[in-house]
Design a protein around this motif. Structure first.
Motif, PDB file in Angstrom:
ATOM      1  N   GLU A 132      -3.176  -6.108  -0.011  1.00  0.00           N
ATOM      2  CA  GLU A 132      -3.516  -4.691  -0.022  1.00  0.00           C
ATOM      3  C   GLU A 132      -3.474  -4.211  -1.464  1.00  0.00           C
ATOM      4  O   GLU A 132      -2.739  -4.759  -2.281  1.00  0.00           O
ATOM      5  CB  GLU A 132      -2.448  -3.881   0.750  1.00  0.00           C
ATOM      6  N   ASP A 133      -4.228  -3.147  -1.719  1.00  0.00           N
ATOM      7  CA  ASP A 133      -4.102  -2.513  -3.027  1.00  0.00           C
ATOM      8  C   ASP A 133      -2.843  -1.659  -3.019  1.00  0.00           C
ATOM      9  O   ASP A 133      -2.479  -1.099  -1.984  1.00  0.00           O
ATOM     10  CB  ASP A 133      -5.301  -1.597  -3.284  1.00  0.00           C
ATOM     11  N   MET A 184      -2.955 -10.425  -3.614  1.00  0.00           N
ATOM     12  CA  MET A 184      -2.534  -9.203  -2.936  1.00  0.00           C
ATOM     13  C   MET A 184      -3.368  -8.975  -1.684  1.00  0.00           C
ATOM     14  O   MET A 184      -4.588  -9.049  -1.714  1.00  0.00           O
ATOM     15  CB  MET A 184      -2.676  -7.994  -3.872  1.00  0.00           C
ATOM     16  N   ALA A 234      -8.280  -3.384 -13.465  1.00  0.00           N
ATOM     17  CA  ALA A 234      -7.487  -4.460 -12.884  1.00  0.00           C
ATOM     18  C   ALA A 234      -7.670  -4.521 -11.368  1.00  0.00           C
ATOM     19  O   ALA A 234      -7.644  -5.588 -10.773  1.00  0.00           O
ATOM     20  CB  ALA A 234      -6.023  -4.272 -13.248  1.00  0.00           C
ATOM     21  N   TRP A 235      -7.870  -3.368 -10.736  1.00  0.00           N
ATOM     22  CA  TRP A 235      -8.038  -3.382  -9.271  1.00  0.00           C
ATOM     23  C   TRP A 235      -9.458  -2.963  -8.862  1.00  0.00           C
ATOM     24  O   TRP A 235      -9.660  -2.408  -7.800  1.00  0.00           O
ATOM     25  CB  TRP A 235      -7.009  -2.443  -8.621  1.00  0.00           C
ATOM     26  N   LYS A 241       0.813  -1.225   0.000  1.00  0.00           N
ATOM     27  CA  LYS A 241       0.000   0.000   0.000  1.00  0.00           C
ATOM     28  C   LYS A 241       0.843   1.270   0.000  1.00  0.00           C
ATOM     29  O   LYS A 241       0.335   2.356  -0.236  1.00  0.00           O
ATOM     30  CB  LYS A 241      -1.007  -0.003   1.148  1.00  0.00           C
ATOM     31  N   ILE A 261      -2.163 -10.267  -8.537  1.00  0.00           N
ATOM     32  CA  ILE A 261      -3.343  -9.506  -8.062  1.00  0.00           C
ATOM     33  C   ILE A 261      -4.254 -10.334  -7.140  1.00  0.00           C
ATOM     34  O   ILE A 261      -4.620  -9.881  -6.060  1.00  0.00           O
ATOM     35  CB  ILE A 261      -4.133  -8.880  -9.238  1.00  0.00           C
ATOM     36  N   TYR A 305      -7.506   0.761 -14.066  1.00  0.00           N
ATOM     37  CA  TYR A 305      -8.564   0.897 -13.064  1.00  0.00           C
ATOM     38  C   TYR A 305      -9.300  -0.429 -12.896  1.00  0.00           C
ATOM     39  O   TYR A 305      -9.575  -0.875 -11.784  1.00  0.00           O
ATOM     40  CB  TYR A 305      -9.569   1.964 -13.500  1.00  0.00           C
ATOM     41  N   ARG A 338     -10.468   0.689  -7.537  1.00  0.00           N
ATOM     42  CA  ARG A 338     -10.122   1.119  -6.181  1.00  0.00           C
ATOM     43  C   ARG A 338      -8.755   1.795  -6.116  1.00  0.00           C
ATOM     44  O   ARG A 338      -8.344   2.244  -5.045  1.00  0.00           O
ATOM     45  CB  ARG A 338     -10.088  -0.085  -5.230  1.00  0.00           C
ATOM     46  N   VAL A 339      -8.036   1.787  -7.236  1.00  0.00           N
ATOM     47  CA  VAL A 339      -6.667   2.301  -7.205  1.00  0.00           C
ATOM     48  C   VAL A 339      -6.523   3.465  -8.195  1.00  0.00           C
ATOM     49  O   VAL A 339      -6.866   3.327  -9.363  1.00  0.00           O
ATOM     50  CB  VAL A 339      -5.677   1.169  -7.575  1.00  0.00           C
TER      51      VAL A 339
END
Ligand code: SF4
Ligand code: SF4
Lengths: 544, 376
Positions: free
Chosen positions: A268-269, A266, A336-337, A243, A263, A334, A340-341
């Motif tokens: 955390e983002d 993971m 890919a997560w 993070k 991913i 965007y 949220r990232v």
């Protein structure tokens, strides 16, 4: 060479080189440490013959020649072995018998750096020691009409936002309707810019990461570091420390296979994703990792074969226009997560920055724009790109900010400035100046290499051999014999020192301006410069 | 540092009450100017609450231009307070022709307009008049709004009051805000005098606004025609209030969250964490840094006071049911409401918003740590 001997076009004397080695015969113990540690083999053991004329004492005797030998250090004049002024020889010498001295005129070596038709490549930065940022002063000092704040005792909120900030009306509406609002990170305004695992040695990279983790977890300073284009070690990808990391994707997509596959695992983002379109040190040119540095570990993380040079293309090859290039790429990242990232592009400062920015204003996902000025650094590039390509950062940032202010989006797309911050050591002052010109945050690279690991590079072409894997400090080398010189924990400790001192200095600048509750982004009334043209161009006060 | 005094009372009061309170605080201002804001009017204006009132200063020529312009729009004069002043003003007060306070009848073709449209047109009219006045210097317009009168002039507050005979019985209000100027600029522009006004919102401030430039840039780029002026760095406080209530639909309690948001730890612990974080981020450009004490009046006839994040300016509120006052200094409060329970006097601190509502029964203290009641 002999007086009558052949002279080649590139036969140079020591005087023609940028750096001359001063060696003191009296102090030298002939231990050989200097020749052993010179990264470019610029010096070697020399055997010198010395003639002395012994005058006759008596009338009958004739004067005679006495020949002696002595051993010492000889500096090579072959351009391929020219001294780079790193002064490692001096550092290892037990008797301080040797030191490189800078020549007193422009060297002739520069005309011979292209033997074999290879234009000169090197690491480092633009060879220009000047800094406009240093000329900017903070002139709006609170006096009597409003009390200056106390840098030591008052509370300060030195934070910035990374992410697309909606206009307040829209944000309230989205919240009321449970709509999606773009992810926004509250971070420290000084970031460590993209330096790849590969360009940096494992010890350097780990030291930086450890320092960043300490700042976050022990000191509560939300400092973020960008990976650069080179992927991210698998364990870090799967750790909670992710993070604090901004993952960079660039035109070579190095390391992204590994990242994408990680991913699902993971915890955390990542803090954000930076899409690198350009770098201030070598605008319009892609990343370059020379084969010397591509060892097994680097090759594995990047997903490439060992021992091959890794030049990234100058542009993202699969895209052909700004709409494609920026919009699609941002959107895929965007997705890919799961949105949220924050995802933002990084470009070299250029007269076309405004066109990019205007495009981003219409893209609801663009989270920021990082602009890297001509004084940025790099691990490897053509000398000509470094010295002559690029745009100064100050006016570029100012133009971008004023343009956003004109369309009322100055709080919506953070501008991150990079390139030349702390070039002459004045990091906090330079950072504050850029923030007041309109930057939301600043990125540093070279400064942290110099301060946290003792990088020797300079704007007068010292060292700068980061590209060939022979970094004498072990910062940009993949050779364990070199990078073991660098102590990981000490690097981490220095990172923490640098940020703490920066924090104090930033308060020392902001407190007298009466600012503490929020970062004074765009507070241009506080800035002054004694250069009328610069003042006019930057729309700040002209003061003499 | 300027001195501020505001009072809200069930029974209409003469503005002299406020000016006398300013006078006892005279050590804190240099008599370089005075600004008055009156609302919830008494006297003859009590009967015509809906009629927009134009307040300003005009030369004879300016007045003629005004009349032509207003007549062309279709405004008819309904009532006017003629302030005729002696030919020679007291020392320090400039010579003016007319101090105008005039209530109008709306143009017939404005009948049936939705209120928001009506309000926008009132704003537009004031801005046009101001621009006309800027061209020739013959008119200065402070406000054009129902139930609101504003008077500003350079000079010592009490001499100005005597000169304009402000103790006249037609001039009465239940809400009065007054500021005594401490001049920090050499040339005094009346547009730089507090209180400031926009569409029913008015505030006055003391202190400097160190974050003025970025705030001004932000407000100016909102695309709202009224966010102009800024001869004083304090005008932005009024516009931020207008922005918060009018544009964002928030209550006055949220104002403090915009200008001085909570810091991270407090924000996390707050029941409206998400909303407030959003506000802090999206309104980041409106964060002030003080040192400022802001006193403001809202269209719902409430009066409030807030301080900067470090509470670097003085400010106290006190009174009794039926009459409360906000003052820079206690002596101002003593002068205006001597019969109050002094133990109940309150000095709002860095998290507080002190509000007295239209019922004038109590001082309500909202802490930023309290849950936020969203009014809309
Ligand atoms: S300064 Fe560096 S490059 Fe030059 S001789 Fe010494 S060790 Fe070698
Ligand atoms: S010390 Fe290392 S990183 Fe610094 S300029 Fe030299 S080679 Fe590059």
């Amino acid at each position: 060479m002999q007086p009558e001997g052949p002279i080649a076009p590139f036969s140079l004397s020591i005087k023609d080189l940028p750096w001359q080695i001063a060696w003191d015969k009296d102090k030298c113990t002939l231990c050989g440490r200097c020749t052993a540690s010179c990264p470019v083999n610029a010096i070697e053991l020399g055997v010198f013959r010395k003639r002395q004329v012994a005058p006759a004492v008596g009338i009958l005797e004739a004067p005679e020649n006495q020949y002696t030998l002595y051993y010492g250090i000889r500096q090579k004049t072959d351009p391929a072995y020219a001294c780079v002024g790193c002064a490692m020889c001096n550092m290892v010498c037990p008797n301080d018998a040797i030191i490189p001295m800078h020549g007193d005129e422009i060297d002739k070596l520069r005309m011979h750096g292209d033997r074999g038709g290879q234009a000169r490549r090197r690491g480092g930065r633009r060879n220009d020691p000047g800094s406009l940022l240093d000329q900017i002063k903070f002139i709006r000092i609170s006096m009597l009409t409003d009390p200056a704040l106390d840098a030591g005792r008052h509370e300060f909120e030195l934070r910035t936002l990374l992410g697309r900030v909606l206009p307040p009306e829209q944000n309230l509406k989205f919240m009321a309707e449970n709509g999606w609002t773009p992810p926004v990170r509250e971070i420290y305004p000084l970031m460590i810019g993209g330096m790849s695992f590969g360009a940096l040695s494992p010890n350097m990279w780990e030291g930086l990461q450890m320092g960043v983790a300490y700042l976050n977890e022990e000191l509560g300073m939300p400092v973020r570091m960008c990976t650069g284009e080179g992927g991210c070690p698998p364990r870090l990808l799967r750790s909670r420390f992710l993070k604090y990391v901004i993952l960079q994707i660039a035109s070579g997509y190095f390391g992204w296979d590994e990242i994408i596959h990680a991913i699902p695992e993971m915890k955390e983002d990542p803090c954000a994703v930076e899409i690198k379109y350009g770098q201030g040190a070598k605008p319009g040119d892609g990343g370059l990792l020379m084969w010397y540095k591509v060892n097994k570990l680097i090759a594995a993380i990047r997903g490439v074969p060992e021992g091959v040079s890794l030049p990234s293309p100058p542009t993202h090859q699969t895209k052909y226009s700004i709409e494609e290039s920026v919009a699609k790429m941002i959107q895929s990242m965007y997705m890919a997560w799961g949105f949220r990232v924050p995802v933002y592009p990084k470009i070299s400062a250029t007269t076309t920055s405004l066109a990019v920015l205007n495009n981003l204003t219409r893209n609801p996902y663009a989270s920021a724009l990082a602009v890297d000025g001509e004084d940025g650094g790099t691990g490897a590039a053509y000398n000509v790109s470094m010295n002559h390509m690029g745009h100064p950062i100050a006016s570029n940032i100012r133009d971008c900010y004023l343009n956003l202010a004109k369309v009322g989006m100055q709080n919506e797309i953070p501008i991150i400035a990079g390139g030349g911050i702390g070039k002459t050591g004045n990091m906090a002052a330079n950072a504050a100046a850029l923030i007041m010109l309109g930057a939301s945050a600043v990125q540093i690279g070279k400064y942290i290499m110099q301060a946290a690991a003792g990088c020797l590079g300079s704007e007068t072409d010292r060292c700068n051999i980061c590209n060939i894997g022979l970094c004498p400090k072990g910062i940009t080398s993949q050779d364990p014999r070199l990078y073991r010189r660098l102590d990981v924990d000490q690097v981490a400790e220095r990172v923490v020192d640098v940020f703490l001192a920066f924090d104090t200095e930033l308060r020392k600048i902001l407190a007298p301006l009466g600012r503490s509750t929020s970062l004074p982004i765009g507070m241009s009334d506080a800035l002054g410069i004694a250069d009328k043209n610069a003042a006019e161009r930057l729309q700040i006060n002209y003061v003499v | 540092m300027c001195r501020l005094f505001a009072i809200t009372s069930q029974d209409p009061l003469s503005p002299m009450v406020a000016l006398q309170a300013l006078d006892v605080m005279r050590e804190g201002h240099d008599g370089s100017g005075v600004g008055l804001f009156l609302r919830d009017l008494g006297g003859p204006f009590d009967e015509i609450k809906d009629a927009p009132i134009l307040s300003g200063i005009f030369s004879e020529a300016g007045l003629r231009r005004l009349d032509t312009y207003m007549m062309d729009l279709g405004f008819m004069t309904k009532y006017k307070l003629s302030i005729k002043v002696p030919k020679t003003p007291p020392a320090g007060v400039p010579r003016r022709d007319i101090y105008l306070v005039r209530a109008y009848e709306y143009p017939e073709d404005w009948d049936g307009l939705p209120q928001s449209e009506l309000y926008n047109r009132l704003l537009e009219t004031r801005l046009t008049l101001r621009a006309m006045g800027d061209e020739t210097g013959d008119m200065i317009v402070f406000s054009f709004w129902p139930d609101v009168i504003m008077i500003k002039e350079i000079g010592d507050p009490l001499s100005v009051a005597k000169h304009l005979m402000l103790d006249r019985k037609e001039l009465q209000a239940r809400i009065i805000m007054a500021q005594g100027r401490q001049n920090t600029n050499y040339a005094i522009n009346l547009y730089a005098c507090h209180p400031f006004f926009i569409q029913g919102y008015s505030t006055m401030t003391n202190g400097e606004n160190t974050a003025f430039i970025p705030i001004r840039e932000y407000l100016s780029s909102r695309g709202f025609p009224g966010y102009v002026g800024y001869q004083s760095d304090s005008e932005v406080f009024t516009h931020i209030l207008h922005f918060a209530v009018n544009r964002l639909g928030l209550g006055v309690e949220a104002y403090k969250h915009i200008i001085t948001p909570l810091q991270e730890a407090d924000l996390h612990a707050h029941p409206n964490h998400q909303l407030l974080t959003g506000l802090k981020q999206t309104c980041r450009k409106l964060i002030i840094d003080g040192p400022n004490c802001v006193i403001g009046s809202l269209p719902d006839h409430s009066l409030f006071m807030v301080q900067d994040r470090k509470k670097l300016r003085p400010g106290v509120v006190g009174g009794r049911p039926g009459r409360y006052a906000f003052s820079s200094e206690l002596c101002g409060l003593d002068a205006a409401i001597p019969e109050r329970d002094k133990s109940q006097d309150f000095q709002p601190m860095h998290l507080d918003t002190a509000i007295v509502n239209a019922d004038r029964q109590e001082v309500k203290i909202c802490s930023q740590k309290d849950p936020l009641h969203l009014s809309h």
